[in-house]
Enzyme design. Structure first.
Site, PDB file in Angstrom:
ATOM      1  N   LYS A 194      49.982  32.821  40.168  1.00  0.00           N
ATOM      2  CA  LYS A 194      50.257  31.477  40.687  1.00  0.00           C
ATOM      3  C   LYS A 194      50.182  30.434  39.566  1.00  0.00           C
ATOM      4  O   LYS A 194      51.078  29.609  39.396  1.00  0.00           O
ATOM      5  CB  LYS A 194      49.266  31.135  41.797  1.00  0.00           C
ATOM      6  CG  LYS A 194      49.543  29.827  42.515  1.00  0.00           C
ATOM      7  CD  LYS A 194      48.428  29.489  43.496  1.00  0.00           C
ATOM      8  CE  LYS A 194      48.240  30.605  44.507  1.00  0.00           C
ATOM      9  NZ  LYS A 194      47.166  30.295  45.481  1.00  0.00           N
ATOM     10  N   GLU A 200      43.586  38.132  32.870  1.00  0.00           N
ATOM     11  CA  GLU A 200      43.986  39.534  32.816  1.00  0.00           C
ATOM     12  C   GLU A 200      45.507  39.675  32.888  1.00  0.00           C
ATOM     13  O   GLU A 200      46.111  40.450  32.124  1.00  0.00           O
ATOM     14  CB  GLU A 200      43.339  40.313  33.966  1.00  0.00           C
ATOM     15  CG  GLU A 200      41.825  40.326  33.957  1.00  0.00           C
ATOM     16  CD  GLU A 200      41.211  39.198  34.770  1.00  0.00           C
ATOM     17  OE1 GLU A 200      40.060  39.335  35.197  1.00  0.00           O
ATOM     18  OE2 GLU A 200      41.898  38.160  34.978  1.00  0.00           O
ATOM     19  N   GLY A 254      45.944  34.176  47.043  1.00  0.00           N
ATOM     20  CA  GLY A 254      46.311  35.421  46.390  1.00  0.00           C
ATOM     21  C   GLY A 254      46.184  36.632  47.301  1.00  0.00           C
ATOM     22  O   GLY A 254      47.062  37.500  47.327  1.00  0.00           O
ATOM     23  N   ARG A 255      45.113  36.728  48.065  1.00  0.00           N
ATOM     24  CA  ARG A 255      44.911  37.902  48.909  1.00  0.00           C
ATOM     25  C   ARG A 255      45.766  37.879  50.164  1.00  0.00           C
ATOM     26  O   ARG A 255      45.750  38.823  50.945  1.00  0.00           O
ATOM     27  CB  ARG A 255      43.430  38.041  49.261  1.00  0.00           C
ATOM     28  CG  ARG A 255      42.795  36.819  49.917  1.00  0.00           C
ATOM     29  CD  ARG A 255      41.280  36.968  49.912  1.00  0.00           C
ATOM     30  NE  ARG A 255      40.568  35.805  50.404  1.00  0.00           N
ATOM     31  CZ  ARG A 255      40.256  34.731  49.693  1.00  0.00           C
ATOM     32  NH1 ARG A 255      40.647  34.666  48.421  1.00  0.00           N
ATOM     33  NH2 ARG A 255      39.579  33.723  50.215  1.00  0.00           N
ATOM     34  N   GLU A 340      36.173  38.852  49.935  1.00  0.00           N
ATOM     35  CA  GLU A 340      36.434  37.613  49.203  1.00  0.00           C
ATOM     36  C   GLU A 340      36.532  36.443  50.163  1.00  0.00           C
ATOM     37  O   GLU A 340      36.210  35.306  49.810  1.00  0.00           O
ATOM     38  CB  GLU A 340      37.717  37.742  48.379  1.00  0.00           C
ATOM     39  CG  GLU A 340      37.862  36.660  47.313  1.00  0.00           C
ATOM     40  CD  GLU A 340      38.897  37.008  46.263  1.00  0.00           C
ATOM     41  OE1 GLU A 340      38.517  37.565  45.214  1.00  0.00           O
ATOM     42  OE2 GLU A 340      40.088  36.731  46.490  1.00  0.00           O
ATOM     43  N   HIS A 371      34.462  65.203  52.924  1.00  0.00           N
ATOM     44  CA  HIS A 371      33.791  66.067  51.965  1.00  0.00           C
ATOM     45  C   HIS A 371      33.025  65.254  50.921  1.00  0.00           C
ATOM     46  O   HIS A 371      32.618  65.811  49.888  1.00  0.00           O
ATOM     47  CB  HIS A 371      34.805  66.984  51.295  1.00  0.00           C
ATOM     48  CG  HIS A 371      35.472  67.929  52.251  1.00  0.00           C
ATOM     49  ND1 HIS A 371      34.976  69.185  52.533  1.00  0.00           N
ATOM     50  CD2 HIS A 371      36.572  67.781  53.026  1.00  0.00           C
ATOM     51  CE1 HIS A 371      35.753  69.780  53.425  1.00  0.00           C
ATOM     52  NE2 HIS A 371      36.733  68.952  53.730  1.00  0.00           N
ATOM     53  N   LYS A 487      34.606  33.895  35.691  1.00  0.00           N
ATOM     54  CA  LYS A 487      35.630  33.527  34.713  1.00  0.00           C
ATOM     55  C   LYS A 487      35.085  32.531  33.694  1.00  0.00           C
ATOM     56  O   LYS A 487      35.366  32.626  32.489  1.00  0.00           O
ATOM     57  CB  LYS A 487      36.846  32.933  35.426  1.00  0.00           C
ATOM     58  CG  LYS A 487      37.586  33.900  36.344  1.00  0.00           C
ATOM     59  CD  LYS A 487      38.745  33.199  37.028  1.00  0.00           C
ATOM     60  CE  LYS A 487      39.493  34.108  37.979  1.00  0.00           C
ATOM     61  NZ  LYS A 487      40.611  33.415  38.659  1.00  0.00           N
TER      62      LYS A 487
END
Length: 517
Positions: A194, A200, A254-255, A340, A371, A487
């Site tokens: 955005k 990153e 974002g999510r 979040e 398992h 950050k």
């Protein structure tokens, strides 16, 4: 605080055997079954009954829920700390924003991304004179988890189109894997950011551009990039053509962004029609959320049950067990969406929250997880509700593997519910070790089949569920200040401003050679 009536229901039901509830309520299975858009929610194995659910619904109504939901769907400022609406529903035309600037932007962006995706898939977009054979999405958080999940879940619907790969980690091996074996002249990178400044994502974008420059030349490398961003000027400065930068506005979190231009890689890799069907499924759930009675409203009831388990019955986590290989990334996606959004201890008014916030979400893909951690679920000292997510068509499949997969899902829910108590016999210790307490709660979410529409409806269901829980908690689900602190501290370390950090952190940085003594 929680109303006394709800607390009384929790005290009444807290120790009751679910089997006894089933015996006392012959219509329980049908009464606690809700379905819409090809999704069925079965709550019959929850430690809950209709009177308690009615009390929870009534409590939600006292919190001005209807007005809050209307504000969400009509573009009201529901993210107060950042002064923004949360209009991700506009990208599937589930918001009530007809005639607004938001609707205009959505329509324009969707026309642009569809046209671009069609060009790429048709071989008409040739950054180096060759058709694109692989699309690599560079993003992180919601700009990675959502597209990655959908690409994996709907891979069987993709047809002929470029291969999709994803880069999120700053570990150089992530990018190396994404480009491995590719002809550099046939690659298209999509940067999803955005702000076009996410550390990153931008570093990985620069590394990809540098790698490309070594193969196609620095002057040509920018032709191999597109972007989803609100910062068009930064994307253009990076070297991306303005026509290949698609709006990702600040009123889409974002999510919640997979429906927007962040889904460009999906629109290319899966095809515009598949992506449109994915949005259509979400829109159907939007309409259901907006209009269905609360007691039969899938997102509302799912939120009430999760709230009940977390705050009234005291279960701090929830396991998501997805009995479909294509949904193996769903637990991680829901983990970000919920934790979040709901991992907060301060209300939207800045007051200490009276309740602890949303549950820890974790899980994996069945039968593999049977398992690994199902031992803990069956016999561990902690009780964790489980969401079994499966595909109804597997139960009647002609493929014996799908039938066994479906039978395992059904059996695990039954085993959690009933457990087993073995007689002591000649070896009481062994009998005790082989016994399981049972009485452990679960829900089942069944998709008729895994299609673009049902996947869209499933993700929208959980988005709206999170919003309902945020009303119950009195928090803002659309900001994430806890992410921002890390950050800031990372920047301080990189800038060498270490005096503000604790002795342990400084010692580790010195010990590993990150800084000198």
């Amino acid at each position: 605080m929680l109303p006394p009536g709800i607390i009384a229901h929790a005290a009444r039901l807290g120790e009751v055997r679910i089997r006894d509830l089933m015996s006392a309520q012959p219509g329980r299975a049908a009464g606690l079954l809700i379905s819409h858009a090809g999704i069925e929610l079965d709550l019959s194995k929850q430690r809950l009954d209709p009177p308690a659910l009615t009390a929870l619904t009534g409590h939600l109504e006292t919190l001005d829920f209807h007005a809050r939901r209307d504000a969400l769907l009509s573009g009201g400022i529901v993210n107060a700390s950042e002064g923004r609406p949360a209009l991700h529903t506009a990208y599937r035309h589930g918001a009530r924003v007809q005639g607004s600037d938001a609707e205009h932007l959505v329509d324009e962006t969707q026309a642009q991304t569809r046209a671009f995706a069609t060009r790429v898939r048709g071989g008409d977009f040739r950054p180096a004179g060759k058709p694109v054979s692989r699309v690599i999405n560079i993003g992180i958080g919601g700009s990675d988890l959502g597209p990655r999940l959908v690409a994996d879940a709907l891979a069987d619907h993709a047809g002929a189109g470029p291969e999709l790969r994803f880069v999120a980690s700053l570990d150089p091996s992530d990018l190396q894997h994404a480009v491995a074996g590719a002809d550099p002249e046939t690659l298209l990178f999509i940067i999803a950011s955005k702000s076009f400044s996410t550390q990153e994502t931008l570093m990985n974008g620069q590394a990809a551009r540098d790698w490309l420059a070594g193969h196609v030349g620095a002057a040509q490398s920018g032709r191999h990039f597109a972007a989803a961003s609100a910062a068009r000027d930064k994307a253009v400065a990076f070297g991306i053509a303005s026509d290949n930068v698609f709006d990702f506005p600040d009123w889409v979190g974002g999510r919640y962004s997979v429906w927007s231009a962040v889904g460009l890689s999906l629109e290319i890799g899966l095809g515009p029609d598949v992506f449109a069907a994915f949005r259509d499924g979400a829109r159907s759930m939007d309409e259901h959320f907006a209009t269905a009675p609360l007691a039969r409203n899938l997102p509302v009831v799912k939120a009430l049950v999760d709230f009940w388990n977390r705050n009234l019955l005291g279960h701090p986590s929830r396991c998501v067990a997805a009995y479909s290989a294509r949904l193996g990334l769903l637990p991680g996606y829901l983990q970000q969406l919920e934790m979040e959004s709901l991992g907060k201890s301060v209300t939207a008014n800045g007051e200490p929250a009276p309740l602890p916030g949303g549950a820890l979400v974790w899980g994996g893909c069945g039968t593999e997880v049977q398992h690994s951690f199902f031992q803990w679920l069956h016999q561990g000292g902690d009780v964790t509700p489980v969401d079994f997510i499966g595909i109804a068509s597997h139960f009647a499949s002609d493929d014996p593997r799908e039938r066994v997969l479906a039978a395992n899902m059904a059996a695990q829910g039954a085993a959690l519910l009933d457990g087993v108590q073995l007689p002591a016999g000649d070896d009481p210790a062994l009998a005790a070790q082989r016994s399981m307490p049972g009485g452990r709660i679960s829900s089942v979410l069944l998709l008729d089949a895994l299609t673009p529409a049902t996947l869209g409806a499933l993700l929208a269901l959980h988005e709206h569920k999170v919003f309902v829980e945020s009303v119950l908690y009195g928090i803002n689900p659309f900001d994430q200040w806890g992410v921002e602190l890390g950050k800031v501290l990372t920047k301080g370390i990189l800038d060498g401003e270490l005096s503000r950090y604790d002795a342990s952190t400084r010692a580790m940085l010195a010990r590993t050679g990150f800084v000198s003594d």
